[in-house]
Design a protein around this motif. Structure first.
Motif, PDB file in Angstrom:
ATOM      1  N   VAL A   1      -1.506 -10.185 -12.117  1.00 17.29           N
ATOM      2  CA  VAL A   1      -1.947 -11.561 -12.359  1.00 17.29           C
ATOM      3  C   VAL A   1      -2.999 -11.631 -13.461  1.00 17.29           C
ATOM      4  O   VAL A   1      -3.633 -10.632 -13.802  1.00 17.29           O
ATOM      5  N   PRO A   2      -3.224 -12.834 -14.035  1.00 18.59           N
ATOM      6  CA  PRO A   2      -4.185 -12.984 -15.133  1.00 18.59           C
ATOM      7  C   PRO A   2      -5.648 -12.977 -14.698  1.00 18.59           C
ATOM      8  O   PRO A   2      -6.530 -12.705 -15.499  1.00 18.59           O
ATOM      9  N   ILE A   3      -5.942 -13.339 -13.437  1.00 19.14           N
ATOM     10  CA  ILE A   3      -7.320 -13.436 -12.957  1.00 19.14           C
ATOM     11  C   ILE A   3      -7.453 -12.660 -11.654  1.00 19.14           C
ATOM     12  O   ILE A   3      -6.802 -12.975 -10.661  1.00 19.14           O
ATOM     13  N   GLY A   4      -8.313 -11.619 -11.644  1.00 20.51           N
ATOM     14  CA  GLY A   4      -8.496 -10.815 -10.451  1.00 20.51           C
ATOM     15  C   GLY A   4      -7.238 -10.051 -10.107  1.00 20.51           C
ATOM     16  O   GLY A   4      -6.353  -9.848 -10.933  1.00 20.51           O
ATOM     17  N   ALA A   5      -7.128  -9.633  -8.847  1.00 19.15           N
ATOM     18  CA  ALA A   5      -5.927  -8.932  -8.388  1.00 19.15           C
ATOM     19  C   ALA A   5      -5.914  -8.886  -6.873  1.00 19.15           C
ATOM     20  O   ALA A   5      -6.955  -8.692  -6.235  1.00 19.15           O
ATOM     21  N   LEU A   6      -4.723  -9.071  -6.315  1.00 18.85           N
ATOM     22  CA  LEU A   6      -4.520  -8.879  -4.883  1.00 18.85           C
ATOM     23  C   LEU A   6      -4.225  -7.411  -4.593  1.00 18.85           C
ATOM     24  O   LEU A   6      -4.740  -6.834  -3.638  1.00 18.85           O
ATOM     25  N   TYR A   7      -3.388  -6.792  -5.427  1.00 20.01           N
ATOM     26  CA  TYR A   7      -3.095  -5.367  -5.356  1.00 20.01           C
ATOM     27  C   TYR A   7      -3.322  -4.756  -6.732  1.00 20.01           C
ATOM     28  O   TYR A   7      -3.176  -5.429  -7.747  1.00 20.01           O
ATOM     29  N   ASP A   8      -3.644  -3.476  -6.766  1.00 19.24           N
ATOM     30  CA  ASP A   8      -3.646  -2.724  -8.013  1.00 19.24           C
ATOM     31  C   ASP A   8      -2.854  -1.437  -7.815  1.00 19.24           C
ATOM     32  O   ASP A   8      -3.021  -0.749  -6.800  1.00 19.24           O
ATOM     33  N   SER A   9      -1.997  -1.126  -8.787  1.00 23.26           N
ATOM     34  CA  SER A   9      -1.264   0.130  -8.768  1.00 23.26           C
ATOM     35  C   SER A   9      -2.110   1.231  -9.404  1.00 23.26           C
ATOM     36  O   SER A   9      -3.023   0.959 -10.189  1.00 23.26           O
ATOM     37  N   ASN A  10      -1.791   2.463  -9.056  1.00 22.08           N
ATOM     38  CA  ASN A  10      -2.446   3.649  -9.647  1.00 22.08           C
ATOM     39  C   ASN A  10      -3.958   3.596  -9.488  1.00 22.08           C
ATOM     40  O   ASN A  10      -4.706   4.054 -10.369  1.00 22.08           O
ATOM     41  N   ALA A  11      -4.438   3.050  -8.381  1.00 23.63           N
ATOM     42  CA  ALA A  11      -5.870   2.804  -8.214  1.00 23.63           C
ATOM     43  C   ALA A  11      -6.556   3.924  -7.435  1.00 23.63           C
ATOM     44  O   ALA A  11      -5.953   4.578  -6.570  1.00 23.63           O
ATOM     45  N   ILE A  12      -7.817   4.116  -7.754  1.00 27.51           N
ATOM     46  CA  ILE A  12      -8.704   5.025  -7.015  1.00 27.51           C
ATOM     47  C   ILE A  12      -9.828   4.163  -6.455  1.00 27.51           C
ATOM     48  O   ILE A  12     -10.568   3.522  -7.217  1.00 27.51           O
ATOM     49  N   VAL A  13      -9.963   4.129  -5.141  1.00 29.84           N
ATOM     50  CA  VAL A  13     -10.951   3.263  -4.502  1.00 29.84           C
ATOM     51  C   VAL A  13     -11.870   4.096  -3.614  1.00 29.84           C
ATOM     52  O   VAL A  13     -11.406   4.864  -2.762  1.00 29.84           O
ATOM     53  N   TYR A  14     -13.166   3.941  -3.832  1.00 26.32           N
ATOM     54  CA  TYR A  14     -14.176   4.565  -2.970  1.00 26.32           C
ATOM     55  C   TYR A  14     -14.833   3.491  -2.121  1.00 26.32           C
ATOM     56  O   TYR A  14     -15.253   2.445  -2.624  1.00 26.32           O
ATOM     57  N   GLN A  15     -14.935   3.759  -0.821  1.00 25.12           N
ATOM     58  CA  GLN A  15     -15.617   2.868   0.107  1.00 25.12           C
ATOM     59  C   GLN A  15     -16.755   3.638   0.756  1.00 25.12           C
ATOM     60  O   GLN A  15     -16.525   4.659   1.408  1.00 25.12           O
ATOM     61  N   SER A  16     -17.980   3.163   0.567  1.00 24.71           N
ATOM     62  CA  SER A  16     -19.134   3.862   1.119  1.00 24.71           C
ATOM     63  C   SER A  16     -19.294   3.556   2.603  1.00 24.71           C
ATOM     64  O   SER A  16     -18.788   2.543   3.093  1.00 24.71           O
TER      65      SER A  16
ATOM     66  N   GLN B   1       0.825  -1.199   0.000  1.00 28.52           N
ATOM     67  CA  GLN B   1       0.000   0.000   0.000  1.00 28.52           C
ATOM     68  C   GLN B   1       0.864   1.256   0.000  1.00 28.52           C
ATOM     69  O   GLN B   1       1.817   1.350   0.771  1.00 28.52           O
ATOM     70  N   THR B   2       0.519   2.193  -0.861  1.00 27.31           N
ATOM     71  CA  THR B   2       1.106   3.540  -0.847  1.00 27.31           C
ATOM     72  C   THR B   2      -0.024   4.497  -1.198  1.00 27.31           C
ATOM     73  O   THR B   2      -0.169   4.900  -2.351  1.00 27.31           O
ATOM     74  N   THR B   3      -0.839   4.837  -0.217  1.00 30.91           N
ATOM     75  CA  THR B   3      -2.053   5.578  -0.505  1.00 30.91           C
ATOM     76  C   THR B   3      -2.125   6.905   0.236  1.00 30.91           C
ATOM     77  O   THR B   3      -1.571   7.071   1.323  1.00 30.91           O
ATOM     78  N   ILE B   4      -2.837   7.825  -0.379  1.00 29.84           N
ATOM     79  CA  ILE B   4      -3.239   9.068   0.251  1.00 29.84           C
ATOM     80  C   ILE B   4      -4.728   9.209  -0.014  1.00 29.84           C
ATOM     81  O   ILE B   4      -5.213   8.812  -1.081  1.00 29.84           O
ATOM     82  N   GLY B   5      -5.477   9.739   0.954  1.00 27.07           N
ATOM     83  CA  GLY B   5      -6.916   9.793   0.748  1.00 27.07           C
ATOM     84  C   GLY B   5      -7.626  10.698   1.728  1.00 27.07           C
ATOM     85  O   GLY B   5      -7.014  11.294   2.631  1.00 27.07           O
ATOM     86  N   LEU B   6      -8.925  10.791   1.550  1.00 30.10           N
ATOM     87  CA  LEU B   6      -9.818  11.571   2.397  1.00 30.10           C
ATOM     88  C   LEU B   6     -10.936  10.671   2.888  1.00 30.10           C
ATOM     89  O   LEU B   6     -11.414   9.790   2.167  1.00 30.10           O
ATOM     90  N   SER B   7     -11.381  10.913   4.121  1.00 32.24           N
ATOM     91  CA  SER B   7     -12.502  10.159   4.676  1.00 32.24           C
ATOM     92  C   SER B   7     -13.400  11.101   5.445  1.00 32.24           C
ATOM     93  O   SER B   7     -12.980  12.170   5.897  1.00 32.24           O
ATOM     94  N   GLY B   8     -14.655  10.690   5.569  1.00 36.28           N
ATOM     95  CA  GLY B   8     -15.632  11.506   6.276  1.00 36.28           C
ATOM     96  C   GLY B   8     -16.982  10.836   6.262  1.00 36.28           C
ATOM     97  O   GLY B   8     -17.093   9.630   5.990  1.00 36.28           O
ATOM     98  N   PRO B   9     -18.053  11.613   6.498  1.00 36.54           N
ATOM     99  CA  PRO B   9     -19.396  11.029   6.499  1.00 36.54           C
ATOM    100  C   PRO B   9     -19.771  10.384   5.171  1.00 36.54           C
ATOM    101  O   PRO B   9     -20.630   9.503   5.117  1.00 36.54           O
ATOM    102  N   PHE B  10     -19.132  10.796   4.086  1.00 38.06           N
ATOM    103  CA  PHE B  10     -19.424  10.248   2.753  1.00 38.06           C
ATOM    104  C   PHE B  10     -18.799   8.882   2.535  1.00 38.06           C
ATOM    105  O   PHE B  10     -19.113   8.185   1.563  1.00 38.06           O
ATOM    106  N   GLY B  11     -17.869   8.469   3.412  1.00 35.96           N
ATOM    107  CA  GLY B  11     -17.092   7.259   3.226  1.00 35.96           C
ATOM    108  C   GLY B  11     -15.630   7.611   3.085  1.00 35.96           C
ATOM    109  O   GLY B  11     -15.122   8.466   3.829  1.00 35.96           O
ATOM    110  N   SER B  12     -14.930   6.991   2.128  1.00 31.53           N
ATOM    111  CA  SER B  12     -13.510   7.282   1.958  1.00 31.53           C
ATOM    112  C   SER B  12     -13.096   7.125   0.499  1.00 31.53           C
ATOM    113  O   SER B  12     -13.650   6.311  -0.238  1.00 31.53           O
TER     114      SER B  12
END
Length: 373
Positions: free
Chosen positions: A170-185, A111-122
């Motif tokens: 990997v060819p199927i799915g992923a354990l990690y993704d680089s350059n990713a943007i992830v929203y969690q509600s 993991q090498t992430t920067i992000g924001l979190s709040g009432p909207f999620g993250s």
């Protein structure tokens, strides 16, 4: 270990800094043990020869040995700015810089992430665990541990396609993704949604190297449910010459229910290359049963079946039993045993990172200790 810096101290060191970092935490875990395995191979190749049994020191029996830094700044009004740097190391050799993507390594490979979190999620930006992995771990009695779990079954699908285990692309799915943007509600009556998009950055090819996924979760009253959709373009060796074709798709449905001390789980998944299913088209089914005898002792078991939908002679089934005992809040000792029957060219492994001989049966056992800090 937490280090709190006042704004005055930060200004003294970094002139011109506008705000104090609310907190920075150094954290991690060391996991090591002894492994016996009745067959081995020098690679994850589908036709790798059997090099015989092995008894060895084994890093990461339950989960990775890792270390990291994470920090949070309070922005007010319930909003926060966050960062996380996390990477694995080998407890036997002390080695850092493990495999990341083809042709490179990374110290902070998880993991090498920067992000924001709040009432909207993250929102988190950077290299990170994919939402699908959390969903799979939450719906398997054995979690996504490094010895005989849903993680090994999913990796078994990837190994069957010819993935050599030398990178995380990997060819199927992923354990990690680089350059990713992830929203969690946030959760709403136990329901939550995770969305991921990773742009490929390929000039002239808007879909080249992109990844997208969605995970729908429900967690309430002891019940965890998860539905996963993952789709990617130009993964694994195809990344060297982007075409923009979707060649990595993964569907997953899983459930786990815990009632008092008993936990049961089940899942079904399909992984394929949608642009050419003759190259990869697999499915797996899992089931698990666990019992917590005391607050300190937990026993879990699982069965993981993989089938090649293109060739019925290629299939495998794995059985695993493990126990964990808490010596303290941070220290766990464990013992695990597993058996896998691989047929055809299948080479589903029992212990993460330890190849087994394809097409034959293998038994493995491990004891170890894990300490978190």
């Amino acid at each position: 270990m937490k280090m709190k810096w006042s704004s005055g101290a930060v200004l003294a060191v970094l002139a011109g800094a506008a705000h104090a970092q609310s907190s920075v935490t150094l954290y991690g875990a060391i996991d090591a043990g002894l492994l016996y395995q009745s067959t081995t191979a020098d690679s994850f190749a589908p036709h790798a020869p059997n090099t015989g049994h092995v008894f060895s020191f084994k890093d990461a029996g339950l989960y990775s040995s890792f270390w990291g830094l994470k920090g949070t700044e309070d922005l007010g009004g319930g909003y926060q700015a966050n960062f996380r740097l996390q990477g694995v190391f080998n407890s036997g050799s002390g080695r850092l810089g493990l495999a990341d993507t083809t042709g490179g390594t990374a110290v902070f490979n998880q993991q090498t992430t920067i992000g924001l979190s709040g009432p909207f999620g993250s929102f988190d930006l950077g290299r990170q665990f994919t939402p699908m992995i959390y969903a799979m771990a939450d719906t398997d009695v054995r979690g996504s541990g490094n010895f005989g779990s849903i993680l090994n079954a999913w990796l078994g699908m990837n190994q069957a396609t010819g993935w050599q285990g030398t990178n995380s692309n990997v060819p199927i799915g992923a354990l990690y993704d680089s350059n990713a943007i992830v929203y969690q509600s946030p959760k709403f009556y136990g329901v939550s949604l995770a969305l991921e998009y990773a742009p490929g950055g390929v000039p002239g090819q808007i879909q080249g190297g992109t990844r997208e996924s969605a995970v729908l979760n429900y967690s309430n009253y002891g019940l965890n449910l998860a539905a996963v959709y993952y789709n990617a373009h130009d993964t694994n060796t195809a990344a060297a010459s982007p075409t923009g074709l979707a060649n990595n798709r993964f569907y997953y449905l899983g459930a786990k229910y815990t009632f008092h001390a008993v936990s049961v789980s089940a899942s079904y998944a399909i992984g394929k290359n949608p642009s050419d299913t003759s190259q990869a088209n697999y499915e797996f089914i899992s089931g698990g049963l666990g019992y917590q005898f005391t607050p300190f002792l937990d026993i879990s078991s699982g069965v993981y079946y993989i089938k090649d939908r293109n060739d019925a002679t290629n299939h495998s089934i794995e059985y695993v039993l493990g126990g964990e005992y808490l010596l303290s809040k941070r220290t766990t000792v464990y013992a695990q045993v597993g058996y896998v029957a691989n047929r055809g060219t299948m080479n589903q492994a029992i212990a993460y990172g330890e190849p087994v001989a394809p097409g034959v049966s293998t038994t493995a056992a491990m004891i170890g200790v894990r300490h978190s800090f």
